[in-house]
Design an enzyme around this catalytic site. Sequence first.
Site, PDB file in Angstrom:
ATOM      1  N   LYS A   1       0.756  -1.265  -0.086  1.00 57.17           N
ATOM      2  CA  LYS A   1      -0.050   0.011  -0.041  1.00 57.17           C
ATOM      3  C   LYS A   1       0.928   1.298   0.050  1.00 57.17           C
ATOM      4  CE  LYS A   1      -4.368  -1.616   0.124  1.00 57.17           C
ATOM      5  NZ  LYS A   1      -5.412  -0.808  -0.648  1.00 57.17           N
TER       6      LYS A   1
ATOM      7  N   SER B   1       0.982  -9.973  -0.791  1.00 50.96           N
ATOM      8  CA  SER B   1       0.818  -8.620  -0.796  1.00 50.96           C
ATOM      9  C   SER B   1       0.796  -7.912   0.470  1.00 50.96           C
ATOM     10  CB  SER B   1      -0.632  -8.401  -1.419  1.00 50.96           C
ATOM     11  OG  SER B   1      -1.579  -9.037  -0.660  1.00 50.96           O
TER      12      SER B   1
END
Length: 409
Positions: A61, A311
């Site tokens: 992110k 991720s």
Amino acid sequence: MRYSTARALTTVTLDDVRGAQKMLSGIARVTALEGSRYLSRLVGAPVRLKCENLQRTGSFKLRGAYVRIAGLLPEERAAGVVAASAGNHAQGVALASSLLGVRSTVFMPKGAPLPKISATREYGAEVRLEGQVVDETLAAAQEYAERTGAVLIHPFDHPDVCAGQGTLGLEILDQCPEVRTIVVGIGGGGLAAGIAVAVKALRPDVRVVGVQAEGAAAYPVSLAAGHPVSVDNPVTMADGIKVGRPGEVPFRIIEDLVDEVRTVTEDDLAKALLLCLERAKLVVEPAGASPVAALLADPGSFEGPVVAVLSGGNVDPLLMQRVLRHGMVAGGRYLQVRVRLTDRPGALATLLGVLSVADANVLDVSHVRTDPRLGLTEAEVELHLETKGPEHCAEVESALREAGYTVVG
């Protein structure tokens, strides 16, 4: 690359991703690409893990958040930024804002894990706890943006964010030029969209496969309808991809460029998280393990070499404990049984002796003597056992029956 909020683009190009890569130089780590012998044997082709769980703030992110905030006009920066998130996006916005000298306010749900709240504050954001679910938290952030003029940094629905996440695709092609398939988790879609833009522009032959949790699978129905469709009350342990509606910007990219979107079950996710921990020695959150879950669910359907994108690794310790237990159950390595026996001194010790010979590790014992279902001289023992797999579970149950015990369940 500078796109104001007022004139945000509706598409993302390879040049945008390359510009984001330059912007992120020295900011985001080029994370490791690790091979997995176990998954390679299972798939029948080389499998590599893109370890974005080792990125700064523990997830991808930071990439999109930094590019988005760096692209703001001076007057927008002066107004500060605001975001809503239960964890990963919150930390990405907080760190990116601190690095760029921009004031940040992050709204988080009241039930957000304490480690994620603490980390977001430590990265420099003012944290406000509002709402019980992320939708309520987002509404509070939007109201704050309208009232104060702060710029809302959306977690996935903006071209700059997609471009920043797409830098992962450039890294994968550089680290594994022979790649044939990239598997990536999908929530709102920013990561998968960005990767697809970069990869398809340079290597259109590479398949990009998205993965969603079965209980929060908004993309399959949206792709079938041809436009974003909301899924009511998404339910999954994978909070990083627990998104009820695709973003407008990533949806159009995924519709055009992503080859396939698959779904995985909660059992698949639990098994994948356990595998990452045991086999790869990597701490990965359930959303980050979703590509591995897809490989485990249907290993023969992927053309290799395969790159699975891990991720994120920001998993709450209490959730990790529950998920690991669930993963052991799903993998046949945890057995729960109830056994009837005669209630006399030494009976429990005799039962435990049978389990010892069967090489089952006793984790918990619950001894019940007063129950209407039991006879006057009967007792019931509930056992939680650690086993070596489905075959060992069957062997343990067989050993109990052969010893004369009634196995209730």
